[in-house]
Design a protein around this motif. Structure first.
Motif, PDB file in Angstrom:
ATOM      1  N   SER A  43       0.860  -1.185   0.000  1.00 14.47           N
ATOM      2  CA  SER A  43       0.000   0.000   0.000  1.00 14.47           C
ATOM      3  C   SER A  43       0.897   1.236   0.000  1.00 14.47           C
ATOM      4  O   SER A  43       2.035   1.186   0.448  1.00 14.47           O
ATOM      5  CB  SER A  43      -0.928   0.004   1.215  1.00 14.47           C
ATOM      6  OG  SER A  43      -0.183   0.031   2.424  1.00 14.47           O
ATOM      7  N   ASP A  88       2.940   2.365   2.972  1.00  9.76           N
ATOM      8  CA  ASP A  88       2.578   1.331   3.944  1.00  9.76           C
ATOM      9  C   ASP A  88       1.481   1.802   4.901  1.00  9.76           C
ATOM     10  O   ASP A  88       1.481   1.483   6.078  1.00  9.76           O
ATOM     11  CB  ASP A  88       3.813   0.857   4.728  1.00  9.76           C
ATOM     12  CG  ASP A  88       3.574  -0.463   5.450  1.00  9.76           C
ATOM     13  OD1 ASP A  88       2.725  -1.266   4.999  1.00  9.76           O
ATOM     14  OD2 ASP A  88       4.215  -0.694   6.490  1.00  9.76           O
ATOM     15  N   GLN A 140      -1.647   0.882   4.833  1.00  6.28           N
ATOM     16  CA  GLN A 140      -2.560  -0.221   5.132  1.00  6.28           C
ATOM     17  C   GLN A 140      -3.965   0.317   5.435  1.00  6.28           C
ATOM     18  O   GLN A 140      -4.523   0.081   6.497  1.00  6.28           O
ATOM     19  CB  GLN A 140      -2.031  -1.060   6.294  1.00  6.28           C
ATOM     20  CG  GLN A 140      -0.629  -1.602   6.047  1.00  6.28           C
ATOM     21  CD  GLN A 140      -0.036  -2.296   7.248  1.00  6.28           C
ATOM     22  OE1 GLN A 140      -0.740  -2.956   8.004  1.00  6.28           O
ATOM     23  NE2 GLN A 140       1.262  -2.147   7.420  1.00  6.28           N
ATOM     24  N   ASP A 142      -4.729   0.648  -3.373  1.00  2.38           N
ATOM     25  CA  ASP A 142      -4.406  -0.182  -2.217  1.00  2.38           C
ATOM     26  C   ASP A 142      -5.463  -1.259  -1.993  1.00  2.38           C
ATOM     27  O   ASP A 142      -5.137  -2.421  -1.734  1.00  2.38           O
ATOM     28  CB  ASP A 142      -4.275   0.687  -0.960  1.00  2.38           C
ATOM     29  CG  ASP A 142      -3.129   1.695  -1.047  1.00  2.38           C
ATOM     30  OD1 ASP A 142      -2.217   1.499  -1.869  1.00  2.38           O
ATOM     31  OD2 ASP A 142      -3.155   2.677  -0.286  1.00  2.38           O
TER      32      ASP A 142
END
Length: 167
Positions: A32, A35, A37, A90
């Motif tokens: 993603s 990162d 997430q 993502d």
């Protein structure tokens, strides 16, 4: 990866929780942007909730559709935080990771759209809050998950003129 296929007919057989957990874990380990997430991954096996998702998802088609989840006993909902600049990408890569993991575990899957429309509905926003999902999320997609009812479809030939090299 070359043998994974989207399946549109599932057996009603339950999927063991440990396999669902492995598929979800693959989504949680997707790359993603920075990162962050930003996803919420929701595994639904409750038949009543799947029936509600089915009815609402089908309502967004411009033609009659009986079951947009093709009888899958598991529906994984993928949402991502709208505040993340890369939220659509993502969530998409999380879906791909889960579909590849499912295939490696002997499960079948299919990416199902219209999560965006579903989770803009007030009743689904309320449902998210009721299960503990807080924040401004957008529905990216669903993963219909289960065991294929029949053989996997063959791969279609790849289209020419889609790959380029600059040396």
């Amino acid at each position: 990866m070359k043998t994974r296929r989207s399946v549109r007919k599932f057996k009603p057989d339950a999927v063991p929780a440990e396999l669902i957990d492995q598929v979800i874990e693959a989504g949680a380990y997707a790359p993603s942007g920075h990162d962050r997430q930003p996803w919420a991954l929701i595994a639904v096996t409750n038949k009543e909730v799947i029936a509600r998702l089915t009815a609402d998802n089908a309502s967004f088609f411009d033609m009659p559709v009986k079951d947009p989840f093709y009888g899958a006993p598991v529906v994984i909902i993928v949402l991502t935080k709208k505040s993340t600049p890369t939220y659509i990408y993502d969530g998409s890569v999380a879906i791909q990771n889960m579909m590849l993991a499912a295939h490696s575990l002997g499960l079948a899957s299919c990416w199902i759209h219209r999560a965006k429309q579903e989770f803009e509905m007030p009743e689904w926003k309320e449902w998210l809050t009721s299960i503990g999902v807080e924040g401004d999320y957008e529905g990216i997609g669903h993963v219909a998950l289960g065991y294929a009812d029949g053989p996997l479809p063959p791969a279609r030939p790849r289209k020419d003129g889609r790959v380029f090299y600059v040396k």
